[in-house]
Scaffold this active site. Structure first.
Site, PDB file in Angstrom:
ATOM      1  N   LEU A  44      41.071  43.403 -87.689  1.00 14.98           N
ATOM      2  CA  LEU A  44      39.465  42.615 -87.057  1.00 14.98           C
ATOM      3  C   LEU A  44      38.085  43.959 -87.277  1.00 14.98           C
ATOM      4  CD1 LEU A  44      38.718  40.632 -84.031  1.00 14.98           C
ATOM      5  CD2 LEU A  44      37.587  42.446 -84.325  1.00 14.98           C
ATOM      6  N   LEU A  45      36.954  43.842 -87.541  1.00 16.24           N
ATOM      7  CA  LEU A  45      36.045  44.740 -87.679  1.00 16.24           C
ATOM      8  C   LEU A  45      34.949  44.021 -86.491  1.00 16.24           C
ATOM      9  CD1 LEU A  45      33.847  45.695 -90.158  1.00 16.24           C
ATOM     10  CD2 LEU A  45      33.130  43.938 -88.440  1.00 16.24           C
ATOM     11  N   ASP A  47      31.700  45.370 -83.462  1.00 16.91           N
ATOM     12  CA  ASP A  47      29.666  46.035 -83.456  1.00 16.91           C
ATOM     13  C   ASP A  47      30.272  47.498 -84.356  1.00 16.91           C
ATOM     14  OD1 ASP A  47      30.881  44.528 -81.315  1.00 16.91           O
ATOM     15  OD2 ASP A  47      30.207  46.131 -79.882  1.00 16.91           O
ATOM     16  N   TYR A 106      35.807  52.084 -77.656  1.00 13.05           N
ATOM     17  CA  TYR A 106      34.340  51.676 -77.457  1.00 13.05           C
ATOM     18  C   TYR A 106      33.269  51.355 -77.836  1.00 13.05           C
ATOM     19  CZ  TYR A 106      37.230  47.305 -75.212  1.00 13.05           C
ATOM     20  OH  TYR A 106      38.455  46.759 -74.988  1.00 13.05           O
TER      21      TYR A 106
HETATM   22  C1  FRU Z   1      31.101  43.848 -77.705  1.00 16.91           C
HETATM   23  C2  FRU Z   1      32.073  44.546 -77.132  1.00 16.91           C
HETATM   24  C3  FRU Z   1      31.437  46.158 -76.535  1.00 16.91           C
HETATM   25  C4  FRU Z   1      32.569  46.725 -76.423  1.00 16.91           C
HETATM   26  C5  FRU Z   1      33.289  46.955 -78.172  1.00 16.91           C
HETATM   27  C6  FRU Z   1      34.632  46.584 -78.229  1.00 16.91           C
HETATM   28  O1  FRU Z   1      31.500  43.249 -79.112  1.00 16.91           O
HETATM   29  O2  FRU Z   1      32.459  44.208 -76.182  1.00 16.91           O
HETATM   30  O3  FRU Z   1      30.298  45.329 -75.175  1.00 16.91           O
HETATM   31  O4  FRU Z   1      32.344  48.350 -76.451  1.00 16.91           O
HETATM   32  O5  FRU Z   1      33.036  45.071 -78.204  1.00 16.91           O
HETATM   33  O6  FRU Z   1      35.412  46.095 -78.940  1.00 16.91           O
END
Ligand code: FRU
Length: 489
Positions: A44-45, A47, A106
């Site tokens: 999964l991709l 952000d 993250y």
């Molecule tokens: C947004 C989010 C961010 C977090 C990341 C985790 O889609 O929930 O807030 O850092 O994805 O993958």
């Protein structure tokens, strides 16, 4: 398949090459693999992260869970490009492997400092009771693309007044100082943005919450971004928890912006206009921008949403990034235009000019599953004018303008395999216009539609069969003049 916690948090180091090869072959058999969008090899991709221009190259990372189409242990995956079109695959950029990012590297951002690229990201951790503890961490990339994480977080705790939903630092430089905004949730479960500043990207001072004119506005603001464009201040963020209202906020979560005066760093205040959604389509979230050497402000988004299952899940992967878009401001709104470099993808062209009246027409050469098309519709006296694409007898995706309702409409009711239908199958927005320009970028399982040079954009995944490759043009209850160009990609 249900994913256990254990399965979601298995590090790549524990995965055998046979297991990875099996997953890769499942992914490779998927009929919806894209041809010109950034997509994960497996898994999964989500952000876009660390989007930056460094030493003459664009760097772009994304949130990546390698092992399947679910949110688990997140890595940063690294790509670079000289032209925003052709991307070199640099593999894993950040590996979550220490006590400050044990449950995921993250989202975050990147900026150049003293000849190196500094990556600022949120280390996500969970304690024995599965309580989240976020840290803001730094990693430094050198000229050879080697990335080294610092041993300790640069922001080791959440300030008083905020919950553990505290993440996604976006850094920028102004007058010899660095600033970072972080998406946060107050103790009363409302979303906001806080500001930090630093002289060296290592020692950060909490300067407080940014006072906006939106309050309360959702329960969490993810992935904030701030920049100045055409002498105005722009804040982009992805608020969670807005109720749908009319044509607005139809997706599970939103992403949008406010434009106003430049951020007042002394008072931590932003004077701004109304919140506007960045995109009108079904699948768009958590965008990030950067500025390049020519001063262009460029945005890339995640073409997907959290908490929705997608048809590619059964093939072990999910999602892709949007095409890069150049931002500008017109009459208080952000315009988004596909970057001009994309023209490098154009191959054979087909051009047609025709008057269409109370009918649906097809033209030679106007077929495909991967192309760019520009359709300009003028002298409209029809009630509706538009395009059906990815068509076959059973399937079609429709974009049209309704001149009576003054609405641009994207309908994916018959697009193919269902996705996110609990949130409806039609998206629309109001547009006052007498002529309409529709620019489409169609890939195997997506479409990005730029209306009137980017005043509105509809970004959506669609999952048609391969043989649904037709294109039809229509005008109903009257006529209109159509001029269309289509380039195979
Ligand atoms: C947004 C989010 C961010 C977090 C990341 C985790 O889609 O929930 O807030 O850092 O994805 O993958």
């Amino acid at each position: 398949m249900e994913w256990t916690r254990k399965q979601r948090y298995r590090p790549l180091t524990e995965i055998s090459s046979t297991e990875l090869a099996e997953l890769q072959s499942t992914v490779d058999q998927c009929e919806w693999r894209q041809t010109f969008h950034i997509q994960p090899n497996t898994g999964l991709l989500n952000d876009p992260n660390g989007f930056s221009y460094f030493n003459g190259e664009y760097h772009l990372f994304y949130q990546w869970f390698p092992l399947g189409p679910v949110h688990g242990l997140k890595y940063w995956y690294h790509l670079k490009s000289k032209d925003l079109v052709h991307w070199d695959d640099l593999g894993v950029g950040l590996t979550p492997d220490n006590e400050f990012d044990s449950h995921g590297a993250y989202s975050g951002s990147a900026i150049e400092h003293q000849g190196k690229l500094y990556l600022l990201y949120t280390g996500n951790t969970r304690d024995a009771n599965w309580v989240r503890h976020p840290y803001q961490c730094v990693a430094i990339m050198d000229d050879n693309y080697q990335i080294t994480k610092l041993d300790k977080p640069v922001i080791p705790s959440v300030p008083l007044g905020y919950t553990d939903h505290f993440r996604d630092p976006k850094v920028w430089k102004q007058d010899d100082r660095y600033y970072a905004i972080i998406g946060a949730q107050r103790l009363n479960q409302t979303g906001c943005i806080v500001l930090y500043s630093s002289t060296n990207l290592l020692d950060w001072t909490f300067t407080g919450e940014i006072e906006t004119e939106m309050d309360p506005f959702g329960f969490m603001w993810e992935c904030p971004d701030y920049f100045e464009l055409e002498d105005q201040g722009v804040v982009i963020f992805s608020p969670q928890g807005l109720a749908a209202s009319g044509d607005h906020y139809q997706n599970i979560y939103q992403s949008g912006y406010v434009i106003g005066e430049k951020l007042d760093m002394q008072q931590n205040k932003l004077r701004h206009g109304d919140f506007q959604e960045l995109d009108r389509g079904f699948d768009f979230y958590a965008p990030q921008t950067t500025v390049d050497s020519s001063g262009r402000r460029i945005l890339v988004g995640w073409m997907g949403l959290p908490e929705i299952t997608y048809p590619t899940d059964s093939n072990g992967w999910a999602h892709c990034l949007t095409l890069p878009r150049e931002l500008s401001i017109q009459d208080g709104y952000l315009l988004q235009q596909p970057v001009k470099e994309l023209a490098a993808l154009r191959q054979q062209v087909h051009i047609v000019k025709d008057t269409i009246a109370n009918e649906t027409k097809v033209y030679e050469g106007f077929t495909g599953t991967s192309y760019e098309m520009i359709c300009e519709i003028n002298s409209i006296d029809a009630k509706t004018v538009g395009i059906e694409f990815r068509t076959s007898e059973q399937e079609k995706t429709t974009v049209y303008y309704d001149t009576t309702d003054k609405k641009v409409v994207l309908d994916r009711t018959y697009s193919g395999q269902d996705v996110g239908v609990d949130y409806g199958t039609i998206r629309q927005c109001t547009l006052e216009t007498t002529s309409i320009k529709i620019q489409l970028f169609v890939d195997v399982s997506s479409v990005e539609i730029f209306i009137n040079d980017g005043i509105e954009v509809f970004t959506s995944r669609i999952f048609p069969r391969k043989n649904s490759d037709g294109i039809r043009f229509f005008a109903s209850e009257g006529s209109a003049e159509f001029q269309m160009s289509k380039w195979d990609y």
